[in-house]
Design an enzyme around this catalytic site. Structure first.
Site, PDB file in Angstrom:
ATOM      1  N   ILE A  18      -6.444  -4.712  11.044  1.00 49.57           N
ATOM      2  CA  ILE A  18      -7.387  -3.702  11.543  1.00 49.57           C
ATOM      3  C   ILE A  18      -8.787  -3.896  10.957  1.00 49.57           C
ATOM      4  O   ILE A  18      -9.790  -3.582  11.602  1.00 49.57           O
ATOM      5  CB  ILE A  18      -6.859  -2.255  11.320  1.00 49.57           C
ATOM      6  CG1 ILE A  18      -7.632  -1.266  12.178  1.00 49.57           C
ATOM      7  CG2 ILE A  18      -6.870  -1.864   9.856  1.00 49.57           C
ATOM      8  CD1 ILE A  18      -7.570  -1.512  13.652  1.00 49.57           C
ATOM      9  N   ARG A  41      -5.437  -8.616  -1.926  1.00 46.17           N
ATOM     10  CA  ARG A  41      -4.682  -9.601  -2.713  1.00 46.17           C
ATOM     11  C   ARG A  41      -4.797 -10.991  -2.090  1.00 46.17           C
ATOM     12  O   ARG A  41      -4.887 -11.983  -2.795  1.00 46.17           O
ATOM     13  CB  ARG A  41      -3.210  -9.181  -2.802  1.00 46.17           C
ATOM     14  CG  ARG A  41      -3.019  -7.843  -3.513  1.00 46.17           C
ATOM     15  CD  ARG A  41      -1.666  -7.263  -3.221  1.00 46.17           C
ATOM     16  NE  ARG A  41      -1.382  -7.336  -1.787  1.00 46.17           N
ATOM     17  CZ  ARG A  41      -0.201  -7.193  -1.247  1.00 46.17           C
ATOM     18  NH1 ARG A  41       0.837  -6.937  -2.014  1.00 46.17           N
ATOM     19  NH2 ARG A  41      -0.030  -7.273   0.056  1.00 46.17           N
ATOM     20  N   LYS A  94      -5.781   5.561   9.417  1.00 46.73           N
ATOM     21  CA  LYS A  94      -4.696   6.443   9.821  1.00 46.73           C
ATOM     22  C   LYS A  94      -3.366   5.725   9.588  1.00 46.73           C
ATOM     23  O   LYS A  94      -3.356   4.484   9.673  1.00 46.73           O
ATOM     24  CB  LYS A  94      -4.823   6.888  11.276  1.00 46.73           C
ATOM     25  CG  LYS A  94      -4.985   5.778  12.307  1.00 46.73           C
ATOM     26  CD  LYS A  94      -3.915   4.831  12.719  1.00 46.73           C
ATOM     27  CE  LYS A  94      -2.505   5.265  12.882  1.00 46.73           C
ATOM     28  NZ  LYS A  94      -1.672   4.104  13.420  1.00 46.73           N
ATOM     29  N   ASP A 172       4.040   5.241  13.904  1.00 48.12           N
ATOM     30  CA  ASP A 172       2.732   4.726  13.441  1.00 48.12           C
ATOM     31  C   ASP A 172       1.749   4.697  14.617  1.00 48.12           C
ATOM     32  O   ASP A 172       0.679   5.320  14.533  1.00 48.12           O
ATOM     33  CB  ASP A 172       2.853   3.350  12.771  1.00 48.12           C
ATOM     34  CG  ASP A 172       1.486   2.760  12.496  1.00 48.12           C
ATOM     35  OD1 ASP A 172       0.846   3.175  11.518  1.00 48.12           O
ATOM     36  OD2 ASP A 172       1.023   1.928  13.305  1.00 48.12           O
TER      37      ASP A 172
HETATM   38  P1  NAP Z   1      -1.701  -5.266   7.943  1.00 46.84           P
HETATM   39  O1  NAP Z   1      -2.628  -6.293   8.512  1.00 46.84           O
HETATM   40  O2  NAP Z   1      -0.239  -5.549   7.924  1.00 46.84           O
HETATM   41  O3  NAP Z   1      -2.110  -4.854   6.467  1.00 46.84           O
HETATM   42  C1  NAP Z   1      -3.445  -4.722   6.029  1.00 46.84           C
HETATM   43  C2  NAP Z   1      -3.581  -5.330   4.651  1.00 46.84           C
HETATM   44  O4  NAP Z   1      -3.040  -4.459   3.677  1.00 46.84           O
HETATM   45  C3  NAP Z   1      -2.806  -6.620   4.465  1.00 46.84           C
HETATM   46  O5  NAP Z   1      -3.486  -7.723   5.006  1.00 46.84           O
HETATM   47  C4  NAP Z   1      -2.644  -6.707   2.962  1.00 46.84           C
HETATM   48  O6  NAP Z   1      -3.774  -7.386   2.395  1.00 46.84           O
HETATM   49  C5  NAP Z   1      -2.668  -5.224   2.542  1.00 46.84           C
HETATM   50  N1  NAP Z   1      -1.307  -4.870   2.133  1.00 46.84           N
HETATM   51  C6  NAP Z   1      -0.155  -5.085   2.797  1.00 46.84           C
HETATM   52  N2  NAP Z   1       0.882  -4.687   2.060  1.00 46.84           N
HETATM   53  C7  NAP Z   1       0.365  -4.217   0.915  1.00 46.84           C
HETATM   54  C8  NAP Z   1       0.942  -3.695  -0.270  1.00 46.84           C
HETATM   55  N3  NAP Z   1       2.254  -3.624  -0.429  1.00 46.84           N
HETATM   56  N4  NAP Z   1       0.120  -3.290  -1.260  1.00 46.84           N
HETATM   57  C9  NAP Z   1      -1.224  -3.421  -1.141  1.00 46.84           C
HETATM   58  N5  NAP Z   1      -1.814  -3.931  -0.047  1.00 46.84           N
HETATM   59  C10 NAP Z   1      -1.029  -4.320   0.957  1.00 46.84           C
HETATM   60  O7  NAP Z   1      -1.862  -3.880   8.679  1.00 46.84           O
HETATM   61  P2  NAP Z   1      -2.942  -3.368   9.729  1.00 46.84           P
HETATM   62  O8  NAP Z   1      -2.429  -3.602  11.089  1.00 46.84           O
HETATM   63  O9  NAP Z   1      -4.305  -3.835   9.364  1.00 46.84           O
HETATM   64  O10 NAP Z   1      -2.790  -1.795   9.483  1.00 46.84           O
HETATM   65  C11 NAP Z   1      -3.267  -1.181   8.306  1.00 46.84           C
HETATM   66  C12 NAP Z   1      -3.497   0.302   8.585  1.00 46.84           C
HETATM   67  O11 NAP Z   1      -4.383   0.411   9.704  1.00 46.84           O
HETATM   68  C13 NAP Z   1      -2.193   1.038   8.976  1.00 46.84           C
HETATM   69  O12 NAP Z   1      -2.212   2.316   8.400  1.00 46.84           O
HETATM   70  C14 NAP Z   1      -2.269   1.129  10.494  1.00 46.84           C
HETATM   71  O13 NAP Z   1      -1.624   2.266  10.996  1.00 46.84           O
HETATM   72  C15 NAP Z   1      -3.782   1.230  10.705  1.00 46.84           C
HETATM   73  N6  NAP Z   1      -4.202   0.767  12.027  1.00 46.84           N
HETATM   74  C16 NAP Z   1      -3.763  -0.437  12.526  1.00 46.84           C
HETATM   75  C17 NAP Z   1      -4.117  -0.816  13.809  1.00 46.84           C
HETATM   76  C18 NAP Z   1      -3.695  -2.133  14.399  1.00 46.84           C
HETATM   77  O14 NAP Z   1      -3.953  -2.374  15.596  1.00 46.84           O
HETATM   78  N7  NAP Z   1      -3.092  -3.041  13.658  1.00 46.84           N
HETATM   79  C19 NAP Z   1      -4.916   0.029  14.601  1.00 46.84           C
HETATM   80  C20 NAP Z   1      -5.392   1.189  14.053  1.00 46.84           C
HETATM   81  C21 NAP Z   1      -5.022   1.560  12.771  1.00 46.84           C
HETATM   82  P3  NAP Z   1      -3.581  -8.266   1.069  1.00 46.84           P
HETATM   83  O15 NAP Z   1      -2.252  -8.951   1.140  1.00 46.84           O
HETATM   84  O16 NAP Z   1      -4.743  -9.205   1.131  1.00 46.84           O
HETATM   85  O17 NAP Z   1      -3.658  -7.297  -0.065  1.00 46.84           O
END
Ligand code: NAP
Length: 311
Positions: A18, A41, A94, A172
């Protein structure tokens, strides 16, 4: 605090999907911000200093005014506490947390530290949401239905956190629908719920929640992650002024089949505009209603076990 004409110096935490899709492009175009650092990280943002943790970033960049916390919700609370205790304004992706209580604690901490906390709900800023709210406020609602059905393999490939406790599974994306519904419909409460858990997973792949208002108006919600082909992000309402369909995740509004509002989306630019506004005004914006409905569904829901899910 930065004066209203000086950019808010912001750091981004949890560089993943995101952040790349939405936060970086929105921040790059907004003169109200200067992105000065990132903490993750593994992930990195080009052309700015990157740190392995939020602690390292806060120590190295004391001039930071604000942080955006974009890691999955289960891993956000400690980072939010650190930022608030260091006097930084905090933008929460969110859902704002994995539990209702932790978000309430953060809210109190922000107030005691005199900084702003923003529980962002991007879908509320979808282009036709305000038009839907205005339409519904002008008439009598007889019933409403949420249909939020998408293909998990397409939108969440290899995201393990989403299947873990506190990841919410289909809720989610489903909480996006609830963030719109709680903004455009009268207050509701869940009366029953069914949650379908794949064998071996800790979060549901499908959910059905029945709500009603205090006047007994029924609102149903169907969430399903097994939808292939066309995807549905729709909210329907039967009203005295006709049938309303808010579709495309809030992008398009039609009344009795006639499109009355359709516009290109700008959800994240609007989120950042709102965050700057609350920072300048010295207030917080933390509505936990969507999160509370998810918690209620987990509290009263029947659990079914369905076939295992594999990426
Ligand atoms: P993601 O790419 O899976 O995770 C975002 C980053 O968080 C990862 O690249 C990782 O970075 C870090 N992370 C993952 N596990 C972690 C842990 N155990 N401890 C600390 N950091 C951790 O997820 P995302 O899709 O961006 O979603 C993140 C948030 O945005 C969620 O709450 C989601 O609901 C919201 N969101 C997502 C979307 C979408 O389309 N994907 C849309 C709107 C909102 P590092 O490994 O570099 O630390």
């Amino acid at each position: 605090m930065a004066a209203s004409n000086t950019p808010i110096r912001i750091g981004i935490v949890g560089v993943g999907k995101i952040v790349r899709d939405q936060h970086l492009p929105a921040l790059a175009k907004d003169p109200a911000y200067r992105l000065v650092a990132a903490a993750s990280r593994h992930g990195k943002v080009e052309d700015i200093p990157n740190y392995p943790s939020i602690d390292a970033m806060i120590d190295a960049v004391p001039e930071l005014d604000a942080v955006s916390l974009c890691m999955p919700p289960q891993f956000r609370f400690e980072a939010a506490v650190k930022a608030l205790q260091a006097g930084k304004h905090v933008f929460l992706e969110k859902p704002p947390g994995a539990t209702v209580s932790e978000v309430e604690l953060l809210s109190r901490l922000a107030a005691s530290r005199g900084v702003s906390l923003f529980a962002s709900w991007h879908s509320r800023y979808a282009p036709a949401v305000e038009a839907a709210r205005t339409f519904l406020a002008s008439t009598r609602i007889r019933s409403a239905a949420i249909n939020w059905k998408e293909d998990v393999r397409r939108w969440h490939p290899n995201q393990e956190w989403i299947w873990q406790p506190g990841g919410f599974g289909v809720l989610d994306p489903g909480i996006n629908a609830l963030s719109i519904a709680t903004h455009i419909l009268p207050a509701v409460f869940a009366t029953s719920a069914t949650l379908d858990f794949p064998e071996g997973r800790h979060a549901p792949i499908a959910a059905r929640i029945d709500f009603k208002t205090s006047d007994g108006i029924p609102v149903t919600a169907d969430f399903d992650w097994r939808q292939t082909g066309p995807q549905s992000w729709d909210i329907l309402a039967e009203t005295d002024a006709g049938s309303m369909l808010l579709s495309g995740g809030g992008a398009r509004l039609a009344i009795d089949g006639r499109v009355v509002h359709e516009e290109a989306e700008a959800e994240y630019p609007m989120l950042y505009r709102r965050f700057a506004e609350i920072v300048r005004a010295g207030v917080s914006d933390v509505d936990i209603a969507p999160l509370r409905h998810v918690a209620d569904a987990f509290m009263i829901g029947r659990h079914n076990f369905v076939e295992p899910y594999h990426d």
